[in-house]
Scaffold this motif. Structure first.
Motif, PDB file in Angstrom:
ATOM      1  N   GLY A 171      35.095  47.078 -38.116  1.00 49.37           N
ATOM      2  CA  GLY A 171      36.006  47.050 -36.977  1.00 49.37           C
ATOM      3  C   GLY A 171      37.424  46.682 -37.350  1.00 49.37           C
ATOM      4  O   GLY A 171      38.309  46.650 -36.480  1.00 49.37           O
ATOM      5  N   ASP A 204      40.178  48.113 -38.537  1.00 46.73           N
ATOM      6  CA  ASP A 204      40.813  49.395 -38.803  1.00 46.73           C
ATOM      7  C   ASP A 204      42.235  49.197 -39.336  1.00 46.73           C
ATOM      8  O   ASP A 204      42.885  48.172 -39.089  1.00 46.73           O
ATOM      9  CB  ASP A 204      40.862  50.236 -37.523  1.00 46.73           C
ATOM     10  N   LEU A 214      33.935  40.114 -34.751  1.00 38.67           N
ATOM     11  CA  LEU A 214      33.452  41.401 -35.248  1.00 38.67           C
ATOM     12  C   LEU A 214      32.130  41.257 -36.001  1.00 38.67           C
ATOM     13  O   LEU A 214      31.219  42.080 -35.842  1.00 38.67           O
ATOM     14  CB  LEU A 214      34.510  42.033 -36.148  1.00 38.67           C
ATOM     15  N   LYS A 249      28.562  42.905 -34.792  1.00 42.82           N
ATOM     16  CA  LYS A 249      27.901  43.911 -35.630  1.00 42.82           C
ATOM     17  C   LYS A 249      26.487  43.489 -35.990  1.00 42.82           C
ATOM     18  O   LYS A 249      25.547  44.296 -35.964  1.00 42.82           O
ATOM     19  CB  LYS A 249      28.715  44.153 -36.899  1.00 42.82           C
TER      20      LYS A 249
END
Length: 417
Positions: free
Chosen positions: A375, A377, A401, A405
């Motif tokens: 995540g 990016d 994150l 996940k």
């Protein structure tokens, strides 16, 4: 000779073997089958009249129950050491009852029985399975490689497979076991014979003393961590009586009837949302974090992390948000964050691996892909008319994150940059 001389002897009629077999079949002395199968069952044989079923049934079904099985050491072992809470007892009872009552559909879950204390009695659960189901229905191996071997004739018709006292199941072996745990068929190979596709009814049980025995990825729904409490460790009197009860068919017949009762099933253990110990599973996921996540969790904990990982010109390509130590950075309305270019971050990752003694080689493209999958990016930025790509990092963002996940709800991680 005497019968021939007196005229009482007659020459027997010549008949072919096929004719004799047909006559025996008509008289009911011989059965003819077109197919040989191995279909387990509890009560009614599922094989048709043209199929010969090699499954031998259960010996305990023919024994009378004597005594109260709930007052035995076997029952104490199940309810006090393996499943001490009510939820865990219902889960393990439903697990065994579902397996016994619906044998032709796999449970599609692997029990990993572990204890950090030696001589805690991990193998006793497998001895219980062998006494309950029969020795011929439980296979015992020493390593995962024996399960994945090409010649696997011994696995035919087995209901459980025990991998006893393993050290570690690495990521490659774990991925190879995934398909075998959920597959309904397997490629059966016997020595000097062709490979044949056969029905697979075998579920897996693994025992170990390792703290982190198996690799568990973020979406794993097959592995169930079962921690055995060392409550009866060193109790010679208890274990003597325990194994004596396992050898008594009248006591074990009580357990057989208990797990044959449909009312014993109170949970759908085949469901991916029905787990034995969520917290233990999450701890195993943490121990299986890939190196990129370990880098995010460990590289930025120290106050001198940038000087340590970037010995020369550490401030270049790193922007603090808001301004810290006079380094220029854009605010973006998000305080306590740092923006690092993709090139700089990979250089920090490479230096961190050297300091930690990690020998894994990873290309920059793989490193970037794993961070993007988490995540984090890449973002486009512009500082002093210079454009580039970087990533925005903060302790709260990284923790959120990772917890999302890996679905860490019972024991979430916290990050301190």
């Amino acid at each position: 000779r005497v019968l021939k001389e007196t005229g009482h002897w007659k020459r027997p009629k010549k008949r072919s073997m096929c004719k004799l077999l047909e006559m025996s079949k008509t008289d009911g002395h011989l059965s003819y089958y077109r197919k040989v199968v191995n279909k387990p069952y509890l009560q009614d044989d599922p094989a048709t009249k043209n199929e010969f079923n090699m499954f031998t049934g259960y010996v305990l079904a023919g024994f009378e129950v004597r005594g109260d099985y709930r007052k035995t050491n076997v029952w104490r072992r199940l309810t006090e050491a393996i499943a001490p809470s009510k939820y865990k007892r219902n889960w393990i009872f439903s697990y065994l009852a579902t397996k016994l009552q619906d044998q032709r559909v796999k449970l599609q879950k692997m029990l990993l029985i572990y204890s950090r204390v030696t001589a805690a009695g991990k193998t006793s659960f497998v001895e219980f399975l062998r006494s309950l189901l029969g020795i011929e229905k439980v296979m015992v191996v020493d390593s995962v490689c024996q399960i994945l071997a090409k010649e696997n004739n011994e696995q035919l018709g087995k209901l459980f497979c025990l991998v006893d006292d393993i050290e570690k199941i690495n990521e490659r072996q774990s991925n190879a076991l995934k398909s075998r745990i959920t597959a309904l068929t397997f490629r059966h190979k016997q020595l000097y014979k062709d490979t044949v596709t056969m029905d697979d009814y075998m579920d897996f049980v693994v025992t170990t003393n390792e703290e982190s025995p198996a690799f568990m990825d973020a979406d794993d729904r097959r592995l169930e961590m079962v921690n055995i409490l060392p409550k009866f460790q060193g109790n010679v009197e208890f274990w003597t009586q325990f194994y004596r009860e396992l050898e008594d068919p009248h006591i074990m017949a009580g357990f057989f009837q208990f797990f044959s009762d449909p009312q014993t099933v109170t949970m759908n253990v085949r469901s991916k949302n029905c787990r034995f110990d969520e917290k233990a599973n999450e701890q195993q996921k943490k121990a299986s974090f890939p190196v990129t996540i370990r880098f995010l969790l460990g590289a930025f904990e120290r106050s001198d992390c940038f000087e340590r990982l970037c010995p020369r010109f550490w401030w270049e390509e790193i922007d603090f948000i808001p301004r810290v130590q006079g380094v220029i950075g854009k605010l973006h309305g998000k305080p306590n964050m740092v923006r690092i270019t993709t090139t700089k971050m990979y250089a920090m990752f490479t230096e961190w691996k050297k300091l930690e003694g990690i020998q894994l080689n990873m290309k920059k493209k793989t490193f970037d892909n794993q961070l993007s999958a988490l995540g984090l990016d890449r973002v486009r930025y512009r500082v002093n008319k210079v454009r580039g790509y970087g990533r925005l990092l903060s302790a709260a963002k990284v923790a959120r994150l990772i917890n999302e996940k890996y679905k860490l709800t019972k024991d979430p991680i916290s990050v301190d940059f």
